[in-house]
Each structure stands twice: as structure tokens, then as C-alpha cells.
Write an enzyme that holds these catalytic residues in place. Structure first.
Site, PDB file in Angstrom:
ATOM      1  N   HIS A 267      41.390  47.574  49.373  1.00 26.55           N
ATOM      2  CA  HIS A 267      42.588  47.799  48.565  1.00 26.55           C
ATOM      3  C   HIS A 267      43.611  46.704  48.799  1.00 26.55           C
ATOM      4  CE1 HIS A 267      41.290  52.119  49.481  1.00 26.55           C
ATOM      5  NE2 HIS A 267      40.473  51.507  48.686  1.00 26.55           N
TER       6      HIS A 267
ATOM      7  N   CYS B 124      34.840  40.659  31.876  1.00 28.68           N
ATOM      8  CA  CYS B 124      36.061  40.808  32.675  1.00 28.68           C
ATOM      9  C   CYS B 124      35.834  40.744  34.191  1.00 28.68           C
ATOM     10  CB  CYS B 124      36.799  42.089  32.311  1.00 28.68           C
ATOM     11  SG  CYS B 124      35.907  43.574  32.754  1.00 28.68           S
TER      12      CYS B 124
ATOM     13  N   ASN C  86      31.114  41.586  38.058  1.00 28.02           N
ATOM     14  CA  ASN C  86      31.042  41.743  39.520  1.00 28.02           C
ATOM     15  C   ASN C  86      29.964  42.757  39.873  1.00 28.02           C
ATOM     16  OD1 ASN C  86      33.339  40.179  39.387  1.00 28.02           O
ATOM     17  ND2 ASN C  86      34.742  41.896  39.693  1.00 28.02           N
ATOM     18  N   ASP C  87      30.011  43.885  39.175  1.00 27.70           N
ATOM     19  CA  ASP C  87      29.003  44.904  39.438  1.00 27.70           C
ATOM     20  C   ASP C  87      27.660  44.522  38.819  1.00 27.70           C
ATOM     21  OD1 ASP C  87      29.914  47.047  41.097  1.00 27.70           O
ATOM     22  OD2 ASP C  87      31.415  47.472  39.564  1.00 27.70           O
TER      23      ASP C  87
ATOM     24  N   ARG D  44      41.216  50.871  31.654  1.00 20.16           N
ATOM     25  CA  ARG D  44      39.956  51.383  32.178  1.00 20.16           C
ATOM     26  C   ARG D  44      40.256  52.667  32.935  1.00 20.16           C
ATOM     27  NH1 ARG D  44      36.520  48.189  36.603  1.00 20.16           N
ATOM     28  NH2 ARG D  44      38.186  48.780  38.037  1.00 20.16           N
TER      29      ARG D  44
ATOM     30  N   ARG E 154      27.905  42.911  46.490  1.00 13.51           N
ATOM     31  CA  ARG E 154      29.057  42.013  46.286  1.00 13.51           C
ATOM     32  C   ARG E 154      29.987  41.980  47.480  1.00 13.51           C
ATOM     33  NH1 ARG E 154      32.485  45.362  41.642  1.00 13.51           N
ATOM     34  NH2 ARG E 154      34.380  44.448  42.469  1.00 13.51           N
TER      35      ARG E 154
ATOM     36  N   GLU F 112      28.073  47.474  33.307  1.00 16.06           N
ATOM     37  CA  GLU F 112      28.030  47.055  34.711  1.00 16.06           C
ATOM     38  C   GLU F 112      26.695  47.386  35.352  1.00 16.06           C
ATOM     39  OE1 GLU F 112      32.117  47.285  36.614  1.00 16.06           O
ATOM     40  OE2 GLU F 112      32.010  49.250  35.642  1.00 16.06           O
TER      41      GLU F 112
END
Ligand code: PEP
Ligand code: MG
Length: 748
Positions: free
Chosen positions: A364, A677, A629-630, A507, A640, A606
Site C-alpha cells: 500500500h 492500463c 501487470n496481472d 474500477r 509480479r 487480466e
């Protein structure tokens, strides 16, 4: 009756302390101290070796060895008996030093005539400062009491070193926290920063290592220990809602706090003359040195508990807390073991950089640092031990490197780098109002990723066309409880207002996996990235999803609304989530409230499975956004978050690009809007490659928009596509060399 060795020890410690109070430079003090110790221990030799740099020890004072050798005799960490003590952090006690393995003969010192040797580390909470040695002619092993006594003396020397008692004329020698140190960590957020250290949790400074009245010191210790135990008991009472594992951790913590052995050892240290706080530190550093050698994960975990308990106890004893009244320096760089997202947000953009010992790319804190565009280095092991408030520091977020108290040459080179980056940023800012088109007039829509209100000023500043990905989970991560619908609606409204008509793709909550809410019971999952997360969680526990959708509908106040669902693996999931949204809109309409004038519902692609969904899915979806990314981690089966593998496979690998092309073709066939994205959208080389393959909407962090636009305006996407195709026809595994060569050949 007071034990004689105890009273001897107390007298010695008091005398040591007095040397601090008497005038004189650092060398005078060291000389007096070696004399006092040799006399008190009844040995012919006492020597103090201090670190000259992190790898080299230097003889800084001696009673008994040849005085000519002082500041001349040096050894490397691990070399000889002295080097061994320094490396292991454990005492060495021998009756026959020359016969010990690794003994190093140093003729200039004249030490060959001394047979017995006792060396103890001068260290402070895992921080190595030097070695204290006594030697005598008589071949005898030192008793346990003598070893213990010398360790207590070394503790006082460590505190004195820390207080700068020996720095005097000798500059760097023995001066803890004076050397330049480089830390090699990992990149959390790119960018470079120069500033001054701000410790999130400053070290406790022990100003009185020696105690005058053992009974009074023990009473202080007992009181602090009782308070500590009560605090932990309270934590346990408040832990009713915690799961079993968390409770077990707290129980282990409680056991340590109530450990008789721990308190007894500290009392014995006090009997030998230490103050209560110096006794806490001594036990902390001794246990640390022991546990650090252990390969047992459970024991190493206890090290954290011990550090934490000792620090709490030190704060109780010294009254020093987080709030020490120190002022944030200019250009503060936050240094911490770890930090929560809410705390980091509190500091906000005041910080020039952040350096953490722990953390991960998807943590985070990293997400917040990224949102605030603050350079972040993670995994900078032990930096909180080394850094002091106000130390000069350079953060190289691109390389994952930190220079603490840098040499001037390093700092100068670094400033050049910052200046170059600033120069480039200025060039990019000039591009803000220029269109994102290539030389042939192909337009690419550049959007930005966001998640905090703090991001929104960048919408104008960066020249983004809108927000391609608004990560709503950040608002959940930075709170200590689930936000209420009204709060969320107000926030989303402010986001839509700030966008001034530009599109924002919200999202829905993507939690689970690495994003764990502090108030949510953590799930024990063997592989959380492939576990109960995102839309899976939203559909199984629809309460939060419904509340969030209601907040979005209300925030739109009759304006257009775009919603996308994360981590969709099958059309069923998308359909169920979309049906929930439509039901909520109906409900609002029945209640007579305004509903979005234009609703667009999309899915994040993803998981590879979604790329193979039936045509009807693509036709029923207003837009698709590739969450690279995923998607990439599942395509290559490479976590990742795992430093070992996360850079192993190239995004420009022909297999991955072929897969992306299939997605492009499927979206084109059903006329479904497509964007990308993930982080790769913000990397100029990757971004141009995607654009050349046909993705004409890219969403990235705001700072990347300038560099991507700059390169795009100089390129011709048709030429680039031809270069990519030619490379593929040639049988390459990655088209990176071909793309880089094409881009390098561009003019301007
Ligand atoms: C992605 O996976 O590419 C993405 C944009 O989502 P996140 O990074 O938040 O998982
Ligand atoms: Mg994702």
C-alpha cells in the site's frame, strides 16, 4: 552484602562516565578508558578497536600494546580474533590466542607475549561499532563473570560512541553514523531525490548509560516492565475479533514480555552498574547478535518481537516517543522499517523521497508513493539502524539505490542526474498542450491512472485526456474501517467534478491478493494473487460491491458514468456484476433519483481466459482494459511481486505480443473499445509498441505521459509496426532490439 565484582564493576563504570564529563579530546578519553579497564580487570593489556569504515577496524587506543601501533594497526572485518568478534558479534575468550585458528600476528603491536585474550563486541542494537579487548600474559581462560563484566563495559562504550564522546579530533574514527553508506534495495517508484533523513520512528537516545543507584534503576525497570506487560494484556483483550494466528503472535509476544530470564538478565546488568535503559539495550543487542546467526525462521521472527518490545520499553523508560518535537527538515526523505498508506498520505507531497527496509512493489505504501509520484526505494536492509535524523541522503528510485551521507563526488554526479530529469520534465511540460499524434497523424489517447484526490491536479498538469483507471481500493486501504456510502459518493463526485467533463473509468474494488484491508480478516490462501480477490470477492460478498455501485451512481448526478470490473475471468462474472449495477440503477430510478445519462460498463482483461471468451462477451462489453501487470504475470506464470522472476520475461516477447494482438483483433471484430492500463503503458518503448500493434488508448501514471508523448510525436507507428514485423519474421524472441533501434534512429 554487595558482591565484590559488582562493586568493582560499578566503580569502573562510574569512572568511565566521569571521563565523559572531564575536558579533553576523544583520544584523551580513549586512552584514559583503556587504562581504567586494564587496571580494573587486572590485565596487562586493554585495547579499543573502532570501525574506520564498515569493513575496516583500527586500533584506536591501547594500554599495554606498543603505543606506536595506535591508528596504524588495521584489520578487515573477520580477520584475526578481533575481526572475528566484530563479524560475529559474539565474544572470543581463549587462554592461548596464538594457537587460535585465524589468529593474525601483528608484530608492530608487540602482542606476541600475551597468551590470553578476551574480546567483546562494542555494538548497539545490531549496529557494529568496534571491539574491546583485554589480554594478559598468564595463559588462562577468563571467567563467565569477567566476560559478562567486559560486555557491560562495552555497552557503556557503545553508548559513549553514539553520543560522540570519541569523535573529537579523530574525525571519522569511531564515529557511528558518520560514514557514507550505500544501500542496494529495489525500485518502488522511479525518480531521484536529494534531501535530509526524517526517521518515521526515531531511535531512542540513551544519554545515561551508567546507573548510580542499582535499586532505583531496578525499580524504574520493574515499573516500565509492568506497564509494558499491561499494555500487551490490553492488546490481547482487544484481540477477541482477531483470528487464531494473530492471537498466537500476540501470545508469543506476551510470553517474551513476561519472560523471567529477560528481566533477570537486565537486573544483573543493572547490578553491574548499567542504567535501566542501557541494560535493555544490552540485552537487545546480545540477543540480536545471537538470533541473527540462526537459520530458524521462527527464531528470526522472534527477533522482530524482541526489537519491538525493547523499543517500547526504551520509550517508556526515556519518555521519548514518536513525537520528539523534532521539526521536519527541509527536503525530507522519510526513512522507516515500513509505513502504512494512511501515515504516508499524512506526510503527503512534503516528502522528497521514501526509503523502506521492508515493503513490496505492490504494498500500500508503494501504491501511495506512486500516486504521489515520490521516489521510493524498498528493501533497503538495516537503513533505520544507520540513518539519523537530518543525515544527507540521495534516493535513486530508478536503480533502487540509496546513498546515506554521500561523498561529495557521488552527490555531485547525482545532482547532475536530477538536473537532467528536471530538464526533461520541463520539455515534457511544454508538450502538455500538443496533441498525442505520431508523424503520420495517428492519434493515441493518453490517459492517467489515479486513486487519490491528490492525483487529480495531475489531470490538468500532465495533459492527460482523462482517467483511464481509477483504483477505488486506495480509499479503502487508507482507512481504518469500511468507508460509508455517503463518504464514497462525496469523494467520487469530487473526482468527476475535477475531471471537468473528461472521462473517468472507475474500477470497482480490487482487494485481496496483495491488497489487504486492515479491517478485513485476512484469508489464509496459498496463492492470494490467484485467490479470492477483486470481482470474485465482490460477487461472493455483494454488500460492499452494491454499496460502492450506489455511491458511484449518486456521484454521477445524472452525468455519464464509466465502471469497470477487475480481474474478470469468465463472461458469467462480468454479466453478474453488470446485472448488479443495472439493478442498482433501476432502484435509484424508482426512488426518483437521477441516473447516469450515459452508462459504459467494461471489464479488465487480466486473466488469459478472458481473451478466449465467446464473441457474445466482447459484443456485450462496452470497453476492455488490459491490466497488463496481472495479465503478464499469469501469461508467463511469473509472480509480479517476486524479485527473482518479475523481470525475467520481456513484455516485448513475441509470444506476449502475439497474445495482445489476438485481444486487439477480437475487440476490433466486435467494435469494443480497448485500452491498456498496466505499468507497461507508461514505459515509452512498450507504449509505442502497443500503439504500433493497434492499441490506441493507454492509461499510465501522470509522470509518464510527457515521455510517452515526446517519443510518439517523433515516431511513425506504421514504420514501427513494419520494423516489429520484420524482426518477428526473422525469428527473434523479443522485438525489443528492433524497436529500440528504430526509436534510436529517429530525428529530433
Ligand atoms: C494491472 O493488473 O495491470 C492493473 C492495472 O491492476 P493492478 O495493478 O491494480 O492490479
Ligand atoms: Mg490488476
Amino acid at each position: 552484602m554487595v558482591d565484590r565484582s559488582e562493586s568493582d564493576s560499578r566503580t569502573l563504570l562510574r569512572r568511565l562516565r566521569d571521563t565523559l564529563a572531564t575536558p579533553g579530546d576523544g583520544q584523551d578519553r580513549l586512552d584514559r578508558i583503556t587504562h581504567l579497564i586494564a587496571h580494573s580487570m587486572r590485565t596487562q593489556v586493554c585495547s579499543i578497536y573502532l570501525f574506520r569504515d564498515p569493513e575496516t577496524l583500527e586500533l584506536c587506543a591501547t594500554e599495554g600494546l606498543n603505543p606506536e601501533a595506535v591508528h596504524k594497526t588495521r584489520m578487515r572485518l573477520g580477520e584475526g580474533l578481533v575481526g572475528r568478534v566484530a563479524r560475529t558479534g559474539q565474544p572470543a575468550n581463549t587462554a592461548n590466542a596464538p594457537a587460535e585458528p585465524g589468529f593474525r600476528y601483528m608484530p608492530e603491536t608487540g602482542e606476541e607475549i600475551y597468551s590470553s585474550f578476551l574480546g567483546v563486541p562494542i555494538q548497539r542494537v545490531g549496529e557494529k561499532l568496534g571491539v574491546l579487548v583485554v589480554q594478559s600474559r598468564e595463559a588462562r581462560l577468563f571467567s563467565d563473570d569477567e566476560v559478562y563484566g567486559l560486555e557491560v563495559v562495552a555497552m557503556v562504550l557503545a553508548e559513549m560512541t553514539e553520543l560522540g564522546a570519541f569523535t573529537g579530533d579523530q574525525g571519522g574514527i569511531g564515529a557511528a553514523h558518520r560514514f557514507p553508506v550505500m544501500f542496494r534495495g529495489s525500485t518502488g517508484q522511479e525518480g531521484a531525490a536529494e534531501g535530509r533523513v526524517w526517521l518515521h520512528e526515531p531511535r531512542v537516545v540513551v544519554t545515561n548509560p551508567v546507573g548510580d543507584d542499582p535499586d532505583a534503576e531496578k525499580a524504574r525497570l520493574d515499573e516500565a516492565v509492568s506497564t509494558l506487560q499491561a499494555q500487551i494484556d490490553d492488546m490481547l483483550i482487544g484481540s477477541a475479533s482477531m483470528d487464531k494466528e494473530q492471537r498466537q503472535v500476540l501470545e508469543a509476544y506476551k510470553m517474551l514480555a513476561h519472560s523471567r530470564g529477560w528481566v533477570r538478565r537486565m537486573s544483573e546488568d543493572i547490578d553491574l552498574g548499567l542504567s535501566a535503559e542501557a541494560a535493555v539495550e544490552k540485552e537487545q543487542s546480545t540477543a540480536r547478535a545471537r538470533l541473527e546467526q540462526s537459520t530458524d525462521a521462527y527464531l528470526r521472527e522472534r527477533l522482530h518481537d524482541l526489537d519491538d518490545l525493547s523499543n517500547r520499553l526504551l520509550r517508556l523508560l526515556t519518555g521519548q516517543g514518536k513525537d520528539t518535537g523534532a521539526e521536519l527538515p527541509e527536503n525530507p526523505v522519510l526513512v522507516a522499517r515500513n509505513i502504512g498508506p494512511a501515515e504516508l498520505l499524512d506526510y503527503g507531497r512534503k516528502l522528497k523521497g521514501v526509503v523502506l527496509e521492508e515493503g513490496s512493489v505492490g504494498s500500500h505504501a508503494a501504491i501511495v508513493a506512486r500516486a504521489l509520484a515520490i521516489p521510493l526505494v524498498i528493501h533497503a536492509a538495516r537503513i533505520t539502524n544507520e540513518a539519523l535524523n537530518g543525515d544527507p541522503i540521495l534516493v535513486d528510485g530508478d536503480q533502487g539505490i540509496v546513498h546515506l551521507r554521500p561523498e561529495e563526488t557521488v552527490a555531485a554526479a547525482f545532482r547532475d542526474k536530477i538536473a537532467m530529469q528536471a530538464e526533461a520534465q520541463k520539455r515534457y511540460a511544454d508538450l502538455r498542450n500538443q496533441p498525442a499524434v505520431d508523424r503520420a497523424g495517428n492519434r493515441v489517447s493518453l490517459m492517467m491512472n489515479a486513486g487519490l484526490m491528490a492525483d487529480l491536479p495531475s489531470l490538468k498538469g500532465s495533459g492527460a485526456d482523462g482517467v483511464g483507471l481509477f483504483r477505488t481500493e486506495l480509499q479503502f486501504l487508507i482507512r481504518s474501517r469500511v468507508p460509508r456510502r455517503g463518504e464514497l459518493a462525496a469523494l467520487y463526485k469530487r473526482v468527476i467534478d475535477a475531471a471537468q467533463g473528461a472521462k473517468v473509468q472507475f474500477r470497482t474494488l480490487d482487494i485481496g491478493s496483495d491488497k489487504v484491508l486492515p479491517y478485513m480478516k485476512p484469508q489464509e490462501e496459498p496463492n492470494p494473487a490467484m485467490g479470492w480477490r477483486a470481482i470474485r470477492l465482490g460477487l461472493d460478498k455483494p454488500g460492499v460491491l452494491r454499496m460502492q455501485l450506489q455511491a458511484l451512481i449518486r456521484a454521477s448526478e445524472g452525468r455519464p458514468l464509466s465502471v469497470m470490473f477487475p480481474f474478470v475471468a469468465t463472461p458469467d462474472e462480468f454479466n453478474a456484476a453488470k446485472a448488479t449495477l443495472l439493478r442498482e440503477i433501476d432502484r435509484e430510478a424508482t426512488l426518483g433519483r437521477p441516473v447516469p445519462s450515459d452508462l459504459r460498463v467494461g471489464a479488465m482483461l487480466e486473466t488469459p481466459s478472458l481473451a478466449f471468451a465467446p464473441d457474445s462477451f466482447f459484443a456485450g462489453c462496452d470497453f476492455i482494459s488490459i491490466g497488463g501487470n496481472d495479465l503478464k504475470q499469469f501469461f508467463f506464470a511469473a509472480d509480479r511481486e517476486n524479485e527473482r522472476v518479475r523481470r525475467r520475461y520481456d513484455t516485448l516477447d513475441v509470444s506476449f505480443l502475439g497474445f495482445i494482438e489476438q485481444i486487439i483483433a477480437r475487440c476490433a471484430a466486435s467494435d469494443t473499445a480497448l485500452s491498456f492500463c498496466g505499468e507497461d503503458a507508461g514505459r515509452p518503448i512498450e507504449a509505442l509498441t502497443f500503439a504500433a500493434l493497434g492499441i490506441r488508448k493507454l492509461s499510465m501514471r501522470p509522470a509518464s505521459i510527457g515521455p510517452v508523448k515526446h517519443l510518439l510525436r517523433r515516431a511513425d507507428l506504421t514504420e514501427l509496426k513494419a520494423a516489429i514485423d520484420a524482426a518477428r519474421a526473422g525469428g527473434v524472441q523479443t522485438v525489443r532490439p528492433a524497436v529500440t533501434a528504430y526509436l534510436a534512429g529517429l530525428q529530433g
